[in-house]
Structure formats: structure tokens, C-alpha cells
Design an enzyme around this catalytic site. Sequence first.
Site, PDB file in Angstrom:
ATOM      1  N   GLY A  11       0.829  -1.210   0.000  1.00  0.00           N
ATOM      2  CA  GLY A  11       0.000   0.000   0.000  1.00  0.00           C
ATOM      3  C   GLY A  11       0.859   1.254   0.000  1.00  0.00           C
ATOM      4  O   GLY A  11       0.566   2.235  -0.703  1.00  0.00           O
ATOM      5  N   ASN A  12       1.971   1.225   0.755  1.00  0.00           N
ATOM      6  CA  ASN A  12       2.862   2.395   0.791  1.00  0.00           C
ATOM      7  C   ASN A  12       3.559   2.605  -0.541  1.00  0.00           C
ATOM      8  O   ASN A  12       3.868   3.730  -0.919  1.00  0.00           O
ATOM      9  CB  ASN A  12       3.919   2.234   1.888  1.00  0.00           C
ATOM     10  CG  ASN A  12       3.336   2.481   3.271  1.00  0.00           C
ATOM     11  OD1 ASN A  12       2.598   3.427   3.471  1.00  0.00           O
ATOM     12  ND2 ASN A  12       3.672   1.621   4.218  1.00  0.00           N
ATOM     13  N   LYS A 131      -0.715  -3.152  13.515  1.00  0.00           N
ATOM     14  CA  LYS A 131      -0.672  -2.843  12.072  1.00  0.00           C
ATOM     15  C   LYS A 131      -0.756  -1.334  11.855  1.00  0.00           C
ATOM     16  O   LYS A 131      -1.782  -0.706  12.137  1.00  0.00           O
ATOM     17  CB  LYS A 131      -1.855  -3.540  11.389  1.00  0.00           C
ATOM     18  CG  LYS A 131      -1.967  -3.261   9.915  1.00  0.00           C
ATOM     19  CD  LYS A 131      -0.949  -4.037   9.143  1.00  0.00           C
ATOM     20  CE  LYS A 131      -0.807  -3.545   7.727  1.00  0.00           C
ATOM     21  NZ  LYS A 131       0.456  -3.930   7.117  1.00  0.00           N
ATOM     22  N   LYS A 217      -1.286  -7.869   4.513  1.00  0.00           N
ATOM     23  CA  LYS A 217      -1.448  -8.430   3.157  1.00  0.00           C
ATOM     24  C   LYS A 217      -0.313  -9.396   2.809  1.00  0.00           C
ATOM     25  O   LYS A 217      -0.500 -10.282   1.958  1.00  0.00           O
ATOM     26  CB  LYS A 217      -1.592  -7.329   2.098  1.00  0.00           C
ATOM     27  CG  LYS A 217      -0.350  -6.516   1.817  1.00  0.00           C
ATOM     28  CD  LYS A 217       0.381  -6.955   0.598  1.00  0.00           C
ATOM     29  CE  LYS A 217       1.684  -6.233   0.372  1.00  0.00           C
ATOM     30  NZ  LYS A 217       2.470  -5.688   1.442  1.00  0.00           N
ATOM     31  N   LYS A 279       7.134  -9.080   5.815  1.00  0.00           N
ATOM     32  CA  LYS A 279       7.450  -9.561   4.455  1.00  0.00           C
ATOM     33  C   LYS A 279       8.402 -10.761   4.526  1.00  0.00           C
ATOM     34  O   LYS A 279       8.237 -11.752   3.825  1.00  0.00           O
ATOM     35  CB  LYS A 279       8.085  -8.438   3.618  1.00  0.00           C
ATOM     36  CG  LYS A 279       7.137  -7.271   3.443  1.00  0.00           C
ATOM     37  CD  LYS A 279       7.710  -6.194   2.580  1.00  0.00           C
ATOM     38  CE  LYS A 279       6.963  -4.891   2.797  1.00  0.00           C
ATOM     39  NZ  LYS A 279       5.510  -4.994   2.929  1.00  0.00           N
TER      40      LYS A 279
HETATM   41  N1  LIG Z   1      15.865  -4.326   6.597  1.00  0.00           N
HETATM   42  C1  LIG Z   1      15.169  -3.574   5.751  1.00  0.00           C
HETATM   43  N2  LIG Z   1      15.497  -3.570   4.436  1.00  0.00           N
HETATM   44  C2  LIG Z   1      14.814  -2.814   3.558  1.00  0.00           C
HETATM   45  N3  LIG Z   1      13.764  -2.016   3.908  1.00  0.00           N
HETATM   46  C3  LIG Z   1      13.381  -1.989   5.203  1.00  0.00           C
HETATM   47  C4  LIG Z   1      14.073  -2.760   6.176  1.00  0.00           C
HETATM   48  N4  LIG Z   1      13.486  -2.544   7.389  1.00  0.00           N
HETATM   49  C5  LIG Z   1      12.483  -1.682   7.169  1.00  0.00           C
HETATM   50  N5  LIG Z   1      12.418  -1.323   5.869  1.00  0.00           N
HETATM   51  C6  LIG Z   1      11.377  -0.393   5.350  1.00  0.00           C
HETATM   52  O1  LIG Z   1      10.247  -1.202   5.051  1.00  0.00           O
HETATM   53  C7  LIG Z   1       9.565  -0.589   3.965  1.00  0.00           C
HETATM   54  C8  LIG Z   1       8.578  -1.595   3.394  1.00  0.00           C
HETATM   55  O2  LIG Z   1       7.514  -1.708   4.323  1.00  0.00           O
HETATM   56  P1  LIG Z   1       6.109  -0.981   4.104  1.00  0.00           P
HETATM   57  O3  LIG Z   1       6.303   0.413   3.616  1.00  0.00           O
HETATM   58  O4  LIG Z   1       5.309  -1.204   5.318  1.00  0.00           O
HETATM   59  O5  LIG Z   1       5.604  -1.896   2.944  1.00  0.00           O
HETATM   60  P2  LIG Z   1       4.434  -1.856   1.901  1.00  0.00           P
HETATM   61  O6  LIG Z   1       5.107  -1.587   0.588  1.00  0.00           O
HETATM   62  O7  LIG Z   1       3.895  -3.250   1.988  1.00  0.00           O
HETATM   63  O8  LIG Z   1       3.432  -0.830   2.300  1.00  0.00           O
HETATM   64  C9  LIG Z   1      10.676  -0.185   3.041  1.00  0.00           C
HETATM   65  O9  LIG Z   1      10.258   0.797   2.120  1.00  0.00           O
HETATM   66  C10 LIG Z   1      11.721   0.343   4.045  1.00  0.00           C
HETATM   67  O10 LIG Z   1      11.480   1.721   4.286  1.00  0.00           O
HETATM   68  N1  LIG Z   2      -3.063  -4.596   4.707  1.00  0.00           N
HETATM   69  C1  LIG Z   2      -1.732  -4.366   4.542  1.00  0.00           C
HETATM   70  O1  LIG Z   2      -0.889  -5.169   4.922  1.00  0.00           O
HETATM   71  O2  LIG Z   2      -1.411  -3.166   3.943  1.00  0.00           O
HETATM   72  P1  LIG Z   2       0.049  -2.577   3.637  1.00  0.00           P
HETATM   73  O3  LIG Z   2       0.791  -3.580   2.840  1.00  0.00           O
HETATM   74  O4  LIG Z   2      -0.244  -1.326   2.866  1.00  0.00           O
HETATM   75  O5  LIG Z   2       0.685  -2.286   4.959  1.00  0.00           O
END
Ligand SMILES: Nc1ncnc2c1ncn2[C@@H]1O[C@H](COP(=O)(O)OP(=O)(O)O)[C@@H](O)[C@H]1O
Ligand SMILES: NC(=O)OP(=O)(O)O
Length: 317
Positions: A11-12, A131, A217, A279
Amino acid sequence: MGKLAVIAIGGNSLIKDKKHQTVDDQYLAVCETVKHIVDVIEEGYEVIVTHGNGPQVGFMLRRSEIAHEADDMHLVPLVNCDADTQGAIGYQIQQALQNEFNKRGIKKKATTVVSQVEVDKNDSAFSNPSKPIGSFYNDDDMDKIKKEHPDWIMINDSGRGYRRVVPSPMPIKIIEQDSIELLINKGITVIAVGGGGIPVIRDEEDNLNGINAVIDKDNASCLLASELNADLFIISTAVPNVCINFGKENQEKLHDISLDRIKELRDEGHFAPGSMLPKINACVNFLENGGTKAIITCPNELKEAVIGNKGTIICNR
Ligand SMILES: Nc1ncnc2c1ncn2[C@@H]1O[C@H](COP(=O)(O)OP(=O)(O)O)[C@@H](O)[C@H]1O
Ligand SMILES: NC(=O)OP(=O)(O)O
């Protein structure tokens, strides 16, 4: 059917920055991401696209609260905000995929399946919200938030700012799994378990009822990939590689890595809870459930990662 890849979009990763988070901005990001997904399809994969909703579901919940505070409008429960984001983001991905297929002369269709995901009403996550959803707040905002919203539970999200957190129970069963399988076996590109799925619990009479939470997700996508014996599980996020010592001077990208090694690094605490850790755990679970290959990368490196040249590739060996 050809090889199956489940591609989970963060989502981010659909929101570039605070200045680019309108619906139109998000659609542009979806269109860009979809090009890379279609590249994977052109590599010979049937694809199920799953997606997050962390920022979007938080925005939607907040909109409802603001309308309630300002104009006594009815509140929208969090579970319905999940359903709304699933429809809204699914619509954008479905449309962008269809347009990209047409542009490339690919005779394929894309369809979104409204997906409910069963959770356990006794999951400890309901009393331990973790979350992160919605906007990021800085230190100055936090004083105001503590005064105006003393009930909000906030965490520091990977050093990117503070975010509100909500319960995130583990997914147990994807209710619409058979329908998803039917469509993918017909060669239709499916968008499913959006936002981790709409969380539901089962009562004594076997009826399903929505429950307020946001399923991760990555976990829901892992469950789907494992249940369907996917050949490839890909998590597309904002960074090209998973790193060790993330955010520090000695940060290092991970490329090819074994399941055992990634577990060691996880146990050493290299991956932030609420962002990279779920992840990693999802990839580990996929591989431990019989999967052979999982990838974590960013949208524009998807094709190269599938070929084996980029991204973080975790293999069961
Ligand atoms: N060890 C790591 N290696 C790479 N990215 C990391 C790490 N720990 C935290 N991150 C952060 O996690 C982010 C991905 O998580 P998030 O933004 O929650 O994911 P999503 O794309 O599912 O919304 C990356 O963009 C980075 O800023
Ligand atoms: N539901 C969920 O995990 O959303 P993000 O990946 O955007 O955090």
C-alpha cells in the site's frame, strides 16, 4: 495453466510521498506498477495480484471520523473501510491491467475478486494492535494527537514517523479461494485478498461476520500463494532490496539468499516490525510450506528479479 506467480503490492509503494497521495496520484503509481506486472506475465506467468491498503484504509477511517466529528455523519466501521479500499484499489489495478493488455495486444482479462479472509476471534492481535495505518506523523504532531485522540495507539514505523496501529489477526482461510482458482485456471489475471482481505469470523451457525481489523497483506498473500502451490511469491514494495543494517552507515543489500540465512538475519533483528519483518516472515512461511522461490523488490525491478538479476531472491535450499 502456465507457472503461477502471486505478486503482492505494498500500500505504501502506491503512494510516492505526502505530496502525491491523491486518488489520481495513486492511479499513476498503479499504472506504472502494472507495466512491470505485465512484463512478468509476458515472461510466461499467470499472475494473481494482491495488494496492501495500510495508508488508504487509515485515510478512509479518518475521513469517516472527521465527518462524524464535524457533521455527525455515521461512522464507517474499520472492516467496511477494508472492503471500500479493496474495491477502490482493485478497480484501479483491474482498469490499469486491462488498458496495458490492450496496449500490448495481449488477449487477457483482469478481474477483482472481493475477498473475505477468516480470522480467529480469539487471536491475541485483537488485544495487541500492531498494524500501522494511515498517515505518518512527526514529533510535533504527536503532542496534538495525544491531547485530541488519547485512545489512539501509535508506533514509530521503521523510523519514517509515527502511525496509528490497529489489530492485525493472522489469516486462516481465504473464503473465495475456489473462485480465485477458477478464474486463474481460465487465464484471467486476478486481483484478490486486497488489503489482506476483509476480516471475517465464523459463528456457531457457520455464518460469517465482519470484524474490525486490518490483516497483513503479506500474510494473506502468503496463505494464498501456499494454498495454490504458486511457483513464485513476489512482494513488491518501495525498496529494490532487503537490507541488513537498514538505515545505518553500514547498510548492505541482500541479493541471493537461502531460507536458513534469512531466518538467521531475522533472528538477529535486521528487519523492522510492521514493515520489512512481516514480508520476511511471509516469504519464510511460503518456503516452509513447500514453495521454492520468493522475491522482495520494487515495482521497476520486478522483471529483472524474476529473470534472476535483481531484487532479493530467497530460495529453499
Ligand atoms: N531491513 C530492511 N530492508 C529494507 N527495507 C526496510 C528494512 N526494514 C524496514 N524497511 C522499510 O520497510 C519498507 C517496506 O515496508 P512498508 O512500507 O510497510 O511496505 P508496503 O510496501 O507493503 O506498504 C521499506 O520501504 C523500508 O522503508
Ligand atoms: N493490509 C496491509 O498489509 O497493507 P500494507 O501492505 O499497505 O501495509
